[in-house]
Write a protein that holds these residues in place. Structure first.
Motif, PDB file in Angstrom:
ATOM      1  N   LEU A  20       0.866  -1.178   0.000  1.00 51.71           N
ATOM      2  CA  LEU A  20       0.000   0.000   0.000  1.00 51.71           C
ATOM      3  C   LEU A  20       0.899   1.224   0.000  1.00 51.71           C
ATOM      4  N   GLY A  21       0.844   1.988  -1.080  1.00 56.37           N
ATOM      5  CA  GLY A  21       1.792   3.081  -1.217  1.00 56.37           C
ATOM      6  C   GLY A  21       1.199   4.309  -1.855  1.00 56.37           C
ATOM      7  N   THR A  22       2.084   5.231  -2.199  1.00 51.95           N
ATOM      8  CA  THR A  22       1.710   6.444  -2.902  1.00 51.95           C
ATOM      9  C   THR A  22       2.870   6.832  -3.797  1.00 51.95           C
ATOM     10  N   ASN A  23       2.558   7.290  -4.997  1.00 54.24           N
ATOM     11  CA  ASN A  23       3.601   7.702  -5.932  1.00 54.24           C
ATOM     12  C   ASN A  23       3.948   9.176  -5.813  1.00 54.24           C
ATOM     13  N   ASP A  24       3.160   9.909  -5.038  1.00 49.41           N
ATOM     14  CA  ASP A  24       3.301  11.367  -5.046  1.00 49.41           C
ATOM     15  C   ASP A  24       3.086  11.992  -3.669  1.00 49.41           C
ATOM     16  N   GLY A  25       3.414  11.244  -2.625  1.00 45.96           N
ATOM     17  CA  GLY A  25       3.330  11.806  -1.284  1.00 45.96           C
ATOM     18  C   GLY A  25       1.943  11.898  -0.704  1.00 45.96           C
ATOM     19  N   GLY A  26       0.983  11.213  -1.297  1.00 43.06           N
ATOM     20  CA  GLY A  26      -0.347  11.175  -0.707  1.00 43.06           C
ATOM     21  C   GLY A  26      -1.433  11.799  -1.550  1.00 43.06           C
ATOM     22  N   THR A  27      -1.093  12.301  -2.741  1.00 42.60           N
ATOM     23  CA  THR A  27      -2.141  12.811  -3.633  1.00 42.60           C
ATOM     24  C   THR A  27      -2.972  11.659  -4.187  1.00 42.60           C
ATOM     25  N   THR A  28      -2.287  10.598  -4.584  1.00 40.98           N
ATOM     26  CA  THR A  28      -2.977   9.383  -5.010  1.00 40.98           C
ATOM     27  C   THR A  28      -2.405   8.208  -4.236  1.00 40.98           C
ATOM     28  N   THR A  83      -1.767   3.814  -4.128  1.00 40.43           N
ATOM     29  CA  THR A  83      -1.490   2.727  -5.058  1.00 40.43           C
ATOM     30  C   THR A  83      -1.435   1.386  -4.346  1.00 40.43           C
ATOM     31  N   ILE A  84      -1.563   0.325  -5.121  1.00 34.95           N
ATOM     32  CA  ILE A  84      -1.292  -1.042  -4.682  1.00 34.95           C
ATOM     33  C   ILE A  84      -0.220  -1.593  -5.611  1.00 34.95           C
ATOM     34  N   ASN A  85       0.926  -1.925  -5.044  1.00 37.27           N
ATOM     35  CA  ASN A  85       2.085  -2.378  -5.826  1.00 37.27           C
ATOM     36  C   ASN A  85       2.457  -1.377  -6.921  1.00 37.27           C
ATOM     37  N   GLY A  86       2.314  -0.087  -6.584  1.00 36.95           N
ATOM     38  CA  GLY A  86       2.671   0.964  -7.514  1.00 36.95           C
ATOM     39  C   GLY A  86       1.651   1.230  -8.595  1.00 36.95           C
ATOM     40  N   LYS A  87       0.539   0.496  -8.589  1.00 36.94           N
ATOM     41  CA  LYS A  87      -0.489   0.649  -9.614  1.00 36.94           C
ATOM     42  C   LYS A  87      -1.754   1.236  -9.003  1.00 36.94           C
ATOM     43  N   LYS A  88      -2.557   1.849  -9.845  1.00 36.99           N
ATOM     44  CA  LYS A  88      -3.820   2.406  -9.374  1.00 36.99           C
ATOM     45  C   LYS A  88      -4.842   2.371 -10.504  1.00 36.99           C
ATOM     46  N   MET A  89      -6.102   2.533 -10.133  1.00 33.32           N
ATOM     47  CA  MET A  89      -7.147   2.590 -11.136  1.00 33.32           C
ATOM     48  C   MET A  89      -6.879   3.753 -12.087  1.00 33.32           C
ATOM     49  N   PRO A  90      -7.188   3.613 -13.382  1.00 37.39           N
ATOM     50  CA  PRO A  90      -7.938   2.505 -13.985  1.00 37.39           C
ATOM     51  C   PRO A  90      -7.056   1.353 -14.473  1.00 37.39           C
ATOM     52  N   VAL A 106      -4.858 -18.936  -0.882  1.00 35.39           N
ATOM     53  CA  VAL A 106      -4.241 -17.674  -1.297  1.00 35.39           C
ATOM     54  C   VAL A 106      -3.766 -16.894  -0.072  1.00 35.39           C
ATOM     55  N   ARG A 107      -2.489 -16.572  -0.046  1.00 32.52           N
ATOM     56  CA  ARG A 107      -1.927 -15.788   1.060  1.00 32.52           C
ATOM     57  C   ARG A 107      -1.477 -14.430   0.533  1.00 32.52           C
ATOM     58  N   PHE A 108      -1.826 -13.397   1.283  1.00 27.03           N
ATOM     59  CA  PHE A 108      -1.378 -12.046   0.989  1.00 27.03           C
ATOM     60  C   PHE A 108      -0.508 -11.545   2.137  1.00 27.03           C
ATOM     61  N   THR A 109       0.601 -10.920   1.804  1.00 25.53           N
ATOM     62  CA  THR A 109       1.364 -10.128   2.763  1.00 25.53           C
ATOM     63  C   THR A 109       1.090  -8.671   2.424  1.00 25.53           C
ATOM     64  N   ILE A 110       0.411  -7.978   3.339  1.00 18.99           N
ATOM     65  CA  ILE A 110      -0.016  -6.602   3.098  1.00 18.99           C
ATOM     66  C   ILE A 110       0.852  -5.663   3.930  1.00 18.99           C
ATOM     67  N   LYS A 111       1.506  -4.721   3.284  1.00 20.09           N
ATOM     68  CA  LYS A 111       2.380  -3.770   3.974  1.00 20.09           C
ATOM     69  C   LYS A 111       1.955  -2.345   3.643  1.00 20.09           C
ATOM     70  N   ASN A 112       1.812  -1.522   4.682  1.00 17.85           N
ATOM     71  CA  ASN A 112       1.409  -0.126   4.510  1.00 17.85           C
ATOM     72  C   ASN A 112       2.644   0.769   4.557  1.00 17.85           C
ATOM     73  N   GLU A 113       2.994   1.335   3.418  1.00 22.99           N
ATOM     74  CA  GLU A 113       4.151   2.221   3.328  1.00 22.99           C
ATOM     75  C   GLU A 113       3.743   3.684   3.252  1.00 22.99           C
ATOM     76  N   THR A 114       2.498   4.000   3.643  1.00 16.65           N
ATOM     77  CA  THR A 114       2.042   5.388   3.683  1.00 16.65           C
ATOM     78  C   THR A 114       1.926   5.831   5.142  1.00 16.65           C
ATOM     79  N   ASN A 115       1.484   7.063   5.354  1.00 21.34           N
ATOM     80  CA  ASN A 115       1.369   7.587   6.721  1.00 21.34           C
ATOM     81  C   ASN A 115      -0.079   7.687   7.190  1.00 21.34           C
ATOM     82  N   VAL A 116      -0.989   6.957   6.530  1.00 16.85           N
ATOM     83  CA  VAL A 116      -2.401   6.950   6.938  1.00 16.85           C
ATOM     84  C   VAL A 116      -2.923   5.522   6.963  1.00 16.85           C
ATOM     85  N   ASP A 117      -4.040   5.308   7.680  1.00 21.34           N
ATOM     86  CA  ASP A 117      -4.682   3.991   7.759  1.00 21.34           C
ATOM     87  C   ASP A 117      -5.288   3.611   6.408  1.00 21.34           C
ATOM     88  N   HIS A 118      -5.274   2.292   6.152  1.00 23.87           N
ATOM     89  CA  HIS A 118      -5.964   1.767   4.978  1.00 23.87           C
ATOM     90  C   HIS A 118      -6.776   0.536   5.385  1.00 23.87           C
TER      91      HIS A 118
END
Length: 486
Positions: free
Chosen positions: A373-381, A383-390, A403-415
């Motif tokens: 869980l990330g952001t490409n621009d400091g929180g304007t948008t 992303t998931i694995n660097g990708k976003k809609m559409p 199916v196993r997921f390892t979920i990591k939050n690399e932003t400064n807000v809750d998701h």
């Protein structure tokens, strides 16, 4: 991690909702807040989305979007195993859909426009059908232009009761949301102008200006939320929960809003008996612990009414000091007594160690995915694995996969991450395995710098959203798909 070539999907897909359903030909049609039992084990409801004037308190009255004329929408209760049909009518002047949040139903009942169904146009009808799952607390909401439609009232609670067994004396749902005293938030994240666009051109559109325009104002708009809404009312019009001494009490907390909330139960020892409609194994009594509930999550709490008085249940947002509310827990005969609240505490309930493990064996995964869980621009948008809609991340599975997921939050807000169509088991947090009851959820709040491992069995064919339920984050791109290969 294997990935297939992504296909283009309209941005407005990310915000959607599909509401309750069931299957049967011989049905009794009733108001949505009534329950019907019949020999054929079927039940049917009429549900209408329409504009209605709502009075939150004496100073805050607005024309809201409603289900059957109320906010929240009229509560729906069904029995485990019943065949349910929701006869849904869209009487709004815009498209909508319904999402049955937490139900593992047929994919075509999931209410995601252009993935599981077409948008329901003004004046159109749609029947949602499902078989009521195991007992628990679920909810329903719009899944198109969500921040606008849910924010303006399109949400309600769905409760599945046990087929047999004793009921508690007091059984109340508590919905938590928020409004702005400055007026309607209709403009936030409104994608309705995209509904009639040619889908074939979506992949070639430059969506940057839309995202930028929306998210440059996100902090300002989030700060505009200054009025907690509890069960459709704002203070001082929040309705009390009335009990009498000796009652067994069950409170079903549902976060239908945008903020992570703290819940403080006063005076009484209590048990946490359910998360997201799933039962906790052998819960124990606790007290003086805050329950944190993120957008989309549900927590069931039970206690014995054994402390006479007029107590105040505190509910307050973690990141917005304006959002503070008190629900009176009022014993009969103490209605005129001043509401008492406990001092605010900072000890948090931890589901990783609560209850007892059933000692079931954890299966080895056949698919192992990363979700960053990330952001490409400091929180304007977001992303998931660097990708976003559409152009979202797509996780490919086949029926029967573990199916196993390892979920990591690399932003400064809750998701709060919500998976449609499935419940998953939460295995570990920051590398430390869970030791209490198995934690089964459909929505998991991942805080900044946290890493969770979750796992589910791929047993529900279709294409399913896996997205952040802080709806502005989803609108800013934080949406992925779990796609079954035939």
């Amino acid at each position: 991690m294997k990935r297939k070539k992504l296909f283009m999907i309209p941005l407005f897909l990310i915000i959607l909702s599909v509401f309750l359903a069931a299957c049967s030909n011989n049905q009794n049609v009733v108001k949505a807040n009534k329950k019907v039992s019949s020999k054929s084990n079927t039940i049917s409801f009429n549900l209408e989305a329409k504009k209605t004037k709502i009075k939150y308190n004496n100073n805050l009255e607005e024309t809201a979007m409603t289900y059957n004329g109320s906010v929240p929408g009229q509560e729906i209760r069904v029995k485990e195993g019943q065949k349910v049909t929701i006869h849904f009518k869209n009487s709004l002047k815009e498209d909508t859909t319904l999402h049955l949040h937490g139900l593992s139903l047929d994919n075509k009942m999931d209410g995601v426009p252009d993935i599981s169904q077409q948008p329901i146009r003004p004046g159109e009808n749609f029947d949602y059908k499902f078989i009521a799952p195991k007992p628990g607390t679920y909810w329903f909401h719009s899944h198109l232009n969500e921040s606008s439609q849910i924010g303006n009232g399109l949400y309600g609670v769905l409760i599945v009761e046990p087929k047999n067994g004793a009921k508690v004396k007091v059984d109340k749902a508590v919905t938590i949301s928020e409004r702005s005293s400055m007026g309607s938030m209709d403009g936030m994240g409104d994608m309705s102008n995209m509904n009639n666009m040619d889908m074939s051109n979506m992949g070639n559109m430059n969506m940057g200006s839309k995202d930028q325009s929306h998210d440059n104002h996100s902090d300002m708009m989030m700060n505009m939320y200054d009025t907690p809404i509890i069960n459709g009312k704002a203070s001082p019009s929040i309705q009390p929960i009335v009990v009498k001494k000796g009652d067994n009490v069950k409170l079903r907390f549902v976060n239908t809003g945008l903020f992570t909330q703290n819940i403080q139960i006063p005076a009484h020892q209590f048990k946490v008996t359910g998360y997201d409609g799933q039962k906790v194994n052998k819960p124990s009594f606790i007290s003086n612990q805050l329950i944190q509930i993120a957008p989309g999550e549900r927590y069931d709490v039970e206690f014995k009414a054994n402390d006479l008085g007029n107590w105040g249940i505190k509910i307050y947002a973690e990141s917005n000091d304006k959002l503070k509310a008190v629900i009176p827990l009022t014993y009969k005969g103490y209605e005129n007594q001043k509401v008492k609240t406990d001092e605010t505490i900072n000890i948090y309930f931890d589901f990783a160690t609560y209850g007892e493990s059933s000692k079931k064996e954890i299966q080895a995964p056949t698919k192992d995915y990363q979700m960053i869980l990330g952001t490409n621009d400091g929180g304007t948008t977001f992303t998931i694995n660097g990708k976003k809609m559409p152009n979202p991340e797509i996780y490919n599975v086949k029926k029967g996969d573990v199916v196993r997921f390892t979920i990591k939050n690399e932003t400064n807000v809750d998701h709060p991450m919500h998976l449609h169509g499935h419940h998953f088991e939460v295995l570990s947090r920051n590398g430390k395995p869970f030791t209490g009851s198995e934690v089964m959820k459909d929505t998991l709040n991942v805080k900044p710098n946290e890493t969770y491992e979750i796992q589910f069995v791929a047993n529900n064919q279709g294409t399913w959203l896996f997205h952040c339920h802080e709806l502005h984050h989803a609108e800013s791109g934080m949406v992925s798909l779990v796609k079954y290969n035939k």
